[in-house]
Motif scaffolding. Structure first.
Motif, PDB file in Angstrom:
ATOM      1  N   ARG A  20       0.836  -1.208   0.000  1.00 58.78           N
ATOM      2  CA  ARG A  20       0.000   0.000   0.000  1.00 58.78           C
ATOM      3  C   ARG A  20       0.868   1.256   0.000  1.00 58.78           C
ATOM      4  N   GLY A  57       2.205   1.687  -3.457  1.00 57.08           N
ATOM      5  CA  GLY A  57       1.184   1.945  -4.454  1.00 57.08           C
ATOM      6  C   GLY A  57       1.118   0.898  -5.542  1.00 57.08           C
ATOM      7  N   ARG A  58       1.552  -0.313  -5.239  1.00 63.06           N
ATOM      8  CA  ARG A  58       1.478  -1.405  -6.219  1.00 63.06           C
ATOM      9  C   ARG A  58       1.686  -2.723  -5.487  1.00 63.06           C
ATOM     10  N   HIS A  66      -5.370   2.037  -3.788  1.00 64.52           N
ATOM     11  CA  HIS A  66      -3.936   2.202  -3.542  1.00 64.52           C
ATOM     12  C   HIS A  66      -3.081   1.435  -4.544  1.00 64.52           C
ATOM     13  N   GLY A  67      -3.704   0.859  -5.577  1.00 63.06           N
ATOM     14  CA  GLY A  67      -2.946   0.170  -6.612  1.00 63.06           C
ATOM     15  C   GLY A  67      -2.544  -1.247  -6.279  1.00 63.06           C
TER      16      GLY A  67
END
Length: 269
Positions: free
Chosen positions: A135, A138-139, A181-182
Protein backbone atom coordinates in the motif's frame (compact mmCIF):
# COMPACT_ATOMS: atom_id res chain seq x y z
CA UNK A 1 -0.29 -8.30 -19.41
CA UNK A 2 3.17 -8.10 -20.97
CA UNK A 3 6.08 -9.58 -19.01
CA UNK A 4 7.74 -6.21 -18.36
CA UNK A 5 4.49 -4.69 -17.11
CA UNK A 6 3.79 -7.72 -14.92
CA UNK A 7 7.26 -7.55 -13.32
CA UNK A 8 6.92 -3.81 -12.73
CA UNK A 9 3.53 -4.30 -11.08
CA UNK A 10 4.26 -7.37 -8.97
CA UNK A 11 8.05 -7.63 -8.68
CA UNK A 12 10.82 -7.82 -7.92
CA UNK A 13 10.07 -10.71 -5.50
CA UNK A 14 7.11 -13.07 -5.17
CA UNK A 15 6.53 -15.20 -2.09
CA UNK A 16 4.59 -18.43 -2.64
CA UNK A 17 3.40 -20.41 0.38
CA UNK A 18 2.67 -24.02 -0.50
CA UNK A 19 5.16 -24.02 -3.37
CA UNK A 20 6.62 -27.52 -3.31
CA UNK A 21 4.21 -29.23 -5.72
CA UNK A 22 0.93 -28.95 -7.59
CA UNK A 23 -0.44 -25.47 -8.25
CA UNK A 24 2.21 -23.87 -6.04
CA UNK A 25 5.04 -25.26 -8.17
CA UNK A 26 3.15 -24.21 -11.31
CA UNK A 27 2.85 -20.67 -9.99
CA UNK A 28 6.59 -20.68 -9.29
CA UNK A 29 7.54 -21.83 -12.78
CA UNK A 30 5.29 -19.32 -14.49
CA UNK A 31 6.46 -16.43 -12.33
CA UNK A 32 10.09 -17.39 -12.97
CA UNK A 33 9.34 -17.24 -16.70
CA UNK A 34 8.09 -13.69 -16.14
CA UNK A 35 11.41 -12.77 -14.51
CA UNK A 36 10.32 -12.48 -10.87
CA UNK A 37 12.66 -13.60 -8.11
CA UNK A 38 11.07 -16.13 -5.79
CA UNK A 39 10.74 -17.00 -2.12
CA UNK A 40 9.41 -20.55 -2.01
CA UNK A 41 7.79 -21.81 1.18
CA UNK A 42 6.52 -25.26 2.17
CA UNK A 43 7.07 -27.78 4.93
CA UNK A 44 9.23 -30.21 2.92
CA UNK A 45 12.72 -28.95 2.15
CA UNK A 46 13.69 -31.53 -0.49
CA UNK A 47 11.08 -30.68 -3.14
CA UNK A 48 11.55 -26.95 -2.49
CA UNK A 49 15.30 -27.12 -2.99
CA UNK A 50 14.92 -29.15 -6.17
CA UNK A 51 12.42 -26.68 -7.61
CA UNK A 52 14.63 -23.72 -6.68
CA UNK A 53 17.64 -25.27 -8.43
CA UNK A 54 15.52 -25.92 -11.53
CA UNK A 55 14.26 -22.34 -11.70
CA UNK A 56 17.65 -20.73 -11.10
CA UNK A 57 19.18 -22.80 -13.89
CA UNK A 58 16.32 -22.30 -16.35
CA UNK A 59 15.63 -18.61 -15.85
CA UNK A 60 18.62 -17.05 -14.09
CA UNK A 61 16.47 -15.67 -11.27
CA UNK A 62 17.21 -15.46 -7.58
CA UNK A 63 15.33 -18.08 -5.62
CA UNK A 64 15.39 -18.75 -1.88
CA UNK A 65 13.51 -21.39 0.09
CA UNK A 66 12.18 -21.77 3.61
CA UNK A 67 10.71 -24.79 5.37
CA UNK A 68 7.77 -23.38 7.36
CA UNK A 69 4.77 -25.02 8.97
CA UNK A 70 1.97 -22.50 8.48
CA UNK A 71 -0.12 -24.06 11.24
CA UNK A 72 2.15 -22.85 14.04
CA UNK A 73 1.78 -19.63 16.01
CA UNK A 74 5.00 -18.07 14.73
CA UNK A 75 4.43 -18.86 11.04
CA UNK A 76 4.01 -15.24 9.90
CA UNK A 77 7.19 -14.18 11.67
CA UNK A 78 8.95 -17.00 9.85
CA UNK A 79 7.53 -15.83 6.51
CA UNK A 80 8.85 -12.33 7.18
CA UNK A 81 12.22 -13.78 8.14
CA UNK A 82 12.31 -15.74 4.88
CA UNK A 83 11.62 -12.53 2.97
CA UNK A 84 14.53 -10.98 4.91
CA UNK A 85 13.84 -7.40 3.88
CA UNK A 86 13.33 -8.22 0.19
CA UNK A 87 10.68 -6.20 -1.65
CA UNK A 88 7.81 -8.64 -2.01
CA UNK A 89 5.44 -7.38 -4.69
CA UNK A 90 3.33 -10.52 -4.91
CA UNK A 91 2.12 -12.82 -2.13
CA UNK A 92 0.42 -16.10 -3.08
CA UNK A 93 -1.04 -18.07 -0.19
CA UNK A 94 -1.55 -21.46 -1.79
CA UNK A 95 -1.25 -23.80 1.21
CA UNK A 96 -4.12 -25.06 3.29
CA UNK A 97 -5.46 -28.48 2.24
CA UNK A 98 -7.51 -30.47 4.75
CA UNK A 99 -5.71 -33.71 5.51
CA UNK A 100 -8.08 -34.70 8.32
CA UNK A 101 -10.83 -36.20 6.16
CA UNK A 102 -13.03 -36.51 9.21
CA UNK A 103 -16.43 -35.66 10.56
CA UNK A 104 -16.25 -32.84 13.08
CA UNK A 105 -16.48 -34.97 16.24
CA UNK A 106 -14.42 -37.86 14.92
CA UNK A 107 -11.01 -36.27 15.35
CA UNK A 108 -9.26 -34.32 18.09
CA UNK A 109 -10.13 -30.64 18.28
CA UNK A 110 -6.40 -29.90 18.12
CA UNK A 111 -6.50 -30.97 14.45
CA UNK A 112 -9.16 -28.33 13.76
CA UNK A 113 -7.13 -25.78 15.70
CA UNK A 114 -4.16 -26.41 13.41
CA UNK A 115 -6.32 -26.06 10.30
CA UNK A 116 -7.80 -22.79 11.57
CA UNK A 117 -4.35 -21.48 12.40
CA UNK A 118 -3.08 -22.26 8.89
CA UNK A 119 -6.10 -21.12 6.89
CA UNK A 120 -7.39 -18.24 9.01
CA UNK A 121 -4.89 -16.78 11.47
CA UNK A 122 -1.75 -17.20 9.37
CA UNK A 123 -3.58 -15.99 6.26
CA UNK A 124 -4.84 -12.91 8.12
CA UNK A 125 -1.47 -12.12 9.64
CA UNK A 126 0.47 -12.67 6.43
CA UNK A 127 -1.90 -10.48 4.41
CA UNK A 128 -1.58 -7.73 7.00
CA UNK A 129 2.21 -7.97 7.14
CA UNK A 130 2.87 -8.03 3.39
CA UNK A 131 0.04 -5.73 2.24
CA UNK A 132 1.14 -2.74 4.30
CA UNK A 133 4.37 -2.04 2.36
CA UNK A 134 2.50 -2.71 -0.90
CA UNK A 135 0.00 0.00 0.00
CA UNK A 136 2.83 2.38 0.79
CA UNK A 137 4.49 1.67 -2.59
CA UNK A 138 1.18 1.94 -4.45
CA UNK A 139 1.48 -1.41 -6.22
CA UNK A 140 1.49 -5.15 -5.59
CA UNK A 141 -0.69 -8.23 -5.56
CA UNK A 142 -2.22 -10.59 -3.00
CA UNK A 143 -3.72 -13.94 -3.98
CA UNK A 144 -5.44 -16.35 -1.61
CA UNK A 145 -6.01 -19.72 -3.27
CA UNK A 146 -9.31 -21.10 -2.06
CA UNK A 147 -11.79 -23.86 -2.75
CA UNK A 148 -15.36 -24.17 -3.96
CA UNK A 149 -16.02 -25.54 -0.48
CA UNK A 150 -16.18 -21.89 0.60
CA UNK A 151 -19.71 -21.58 -0.76
CA UNK A 152 -21.45 -23.86 1.72
CA UNK A 153 -21.11 -26.10 4.75
CA UNK A 154 -19.96 -29.55 3.73
CA UNK A 155 -20.01 -32.63 6.00
CA UNK A 156 -16.61 -34.25 6.22
CA UNK A 157 -14.74 -31.06 5.34
CA UNK A 158 -16.62 -28.87 7.77
CA UNK A 159 -13.90 -26.69 9.30
CA UNK A 160 -12.00 -26.57 6.01
CA UNK A 161 -15.07 -25.17 4.23
CA UNK A 162 -15.55 -22.62 6.99
CA UNK A 163 -11.95 -21.43 6.79
CA UNK A 164 -12.17 -21.04 3.02
CA UNK A 165 -15.37 -18.99 3.44
CA UNK A 166 -13.46 -16.73 5.81
CA UNK A 167 -10.64 -16.32 3.28
CA UNK A 168 -13.11 -15.46 0.51
CA UNK A 169 -14.88 -12.75 2.48
CA UNK A 170 -11.66 -11.25 3.81
CA UNK A 171 -10.18 -11.12 0.30
CA UNK A 172 -13.27 -9.38 -1.06
CA UNK A 173 -13.08 -6.71 1.61
CA UNK A 174 -9.34 -6.19 1.13
CA UNK A 175 -9.86 -5.86 -2.62
CA UNK A 176 -12.21 -2.91 -2.02
CA UNK A 177 -9.90 -1.33 0.56
CA UNK A 178 -6.67 -1.70 -1.40
CA UNK A 179 -7.86 -1.09 -4.97
CA UNK A 180 -7.57 2.71 -4.57
CA UNK A 181 -3.94 2.20 -3.54
CA UNK A 182 -2.95 0.17 -6.61
CA UNK A 183 -2.81 -3.21 -4.82
CA UNK A 184 -4.66 -6.11 -6.48
CA UNK A 185 -6.39 -8.78 -4.38
CA UNK A 186 -7.82 -12.04 -5.68
CA UNK A 187 -9.61 -14.92 -4.01
CA UNK A 188 -8.90 -17.70 -6.50
CA UNK A 189 -11.55 -20.35 -5.90
CA UNK A 190 -10.54 -23.76 -7.26
CA UNK A 191 -12.45 -26.91 -8.06
CA UNK A 192 -10.94 -30.40 -8.01
CA UNK A 193 -7.36 -30.11 -9.21
CA UNK A 194 -4.90 -32.83 -10.21
CA UNK A 195 -2.29 -32.35 -7.50
CA UNK A 196 -0.18 -34.98 -5.71
CA UNK A 197 -1.88 -34.15 -2.41
CA UNK A 198 -5.34 -34.64 -3.92
CA UNK A 199 -4.36 -37.94 -5.51
CA UNK A 200 -2.81 -39.22 -2.26
CA UNK A 201 -5.96 -38.36 -0.31
CA UNK A 202 -8.26 -40.13 -2.77
CA UNK A 203 -6.00 -43.17 -3.03
CA UNK A 204 -5.76 -43.44 0.77
CA UNK A 205 -9.55 -43.60 0.93
CA UNK A 206 -9.90 -46.01 -1.99
CA UNK A 207 -11.53 -43.43 -4.24
CA UNK A 208 -10.91 -43.77 -7.98
CA UNK A 209 -9.15 -40.82 -9.60
CA UNK A 210 -11.89 -39.11 -11.61
CA UNK A 211 -11.64 -37.70 -15.10
CA UNK A 212 -11.73 -33.96 -15.60
CA UNK A 213 -9.45 -32.84 -12.79
CA UNK A 214 -8.06 -29.38 -13.47
CA UNK A 215 -4.47 -29.17 -14.68
CA UNK A 216 -2.23 -27.25 -12.21
CA UNK A 217 -0.42 -25.35 -14.98
CA UNK A 218 -3.70 -24.16 -16.46
CA UNK A 219 -4.95 -23.23 -13.00
CA UNK A 220 -1.86 -21.15 -12.25
CA UNK A 221 -2.00 -19.46 -15.64
CA UNK A 222 -5.61 -18.37 -15.10
CA UNK A 223 -4.89 -17.14 -11.58
CA UNK A 224 -2.09 -14.87 -12.77
CA UNK A 225 -4.21 -13.62 -15.67
CA UNK A 226 -7.13 -12.76 -13.37
CA UNK A 227 -5.09 -11.23 -10.54
CA UNK A 228 -5.72 -7.64 -11.73
CA UNK A 229 -9.48 -8.29 -11.94
CA UNK A 230 -10.46 -9.32 -8.43
CA UNK A 231 -11.90 -9.88 -6.01
CA UNK A 232 -12.98 -13.39 -7.06
CA UNK A 233 -12.17 -15.84 -9.84
CA UNK A 234 -13.99 -19.18 -9.85
CA UNK A 235 -12.12 -21.90 -11.73
CA UNK A 236 -14.09 -23.28 -14.67
CA UNK A 237 -16.53 -20.35 -14.79
CA UNK A 238 -16.71 -17.24 -16.91
CA UNK A 239 -16.77 -14.02 -14.94
CA UNK A 240 -20.55 -13.74 -15.32
CA UNK A 241 -21.35 -17.43 -14.69
CA UNK A 242 -22.66 -18.82 -11.42
CA UNK A 243 -22.10 -22.54 -10.96
CA UNK A 244 -20.29 -23.00 -7.66
CA UNK A 245 -22.56 -20.51 -5.90
CA UNK A 246 -25.73 -18.51 -6.43
CA UNK A 247 -23.81 -15.43 -7.60
CA UNK A 248 -21.12 -14.98 -10.23
CA UNK A 249 -17.76 -13.35 -9.67
CA UNK A 250 -19.06 -10.28 -11.52
CA UNK A 251 -22.13 -10.11 -9.25
CA UNK A 252 -19.96 -10.36 -6.15
CA UNK A 253 -17.65 -7.62 -7.49
CA UNK A 254 -20.54 -5.21 -8.01
CA UNK A 255 -22.01 -6.04 -4.61
CA UNK A 256 -18.71 -5.21 -2.92
CA UNK A 257 -18.51 -1.96 -4.91
CA UNK A 258 -21.99 -0.97 -3.71
CA UNK A 259 -21.16 -1.79 -0.11
CA UNK A 260 -17.89 0.16 -0.35
CA UNK A 261 -19.73 3.18 -1.72
CA UNK A 262 -22.27 3.06 1.11
CA UNK A 263 -19.50 2.72 3.69
CA UNK A 264 -17.65 5.69 2.19
CA UNK A 265 -20.80 7.81 2.31
CA UNK A 266 -21.29 7.03 6.00
CA UNK A 267 -17.62 7.81 6.70
CA UNK A 268 -18.08 11.29 5.20
CA UNK A 269 -21.26 12.00 7.16
Amino acid sequence: MEQQEFAARYGPWALIAGASEGTGASFARQLAEKGLNLILVARREGPLDGLAQELRAAHGIECVTASIDLSVEEATQQLLAAADGREVGLLILNAGADTNGSLFLDTEVANWDALIMRNVLTVTRALHAFAEPMRERGRGGLMVVGSGACYGGLPGINVYAATKAFDLVLSEALWAELEPHGVDVLSFVLGRTDTPAHRELMEARGIAIPDGLADPDEVARLGLERLPFGPVCNWGEADDEAKMSASSAADRRERIRRIAAISAAYAKA
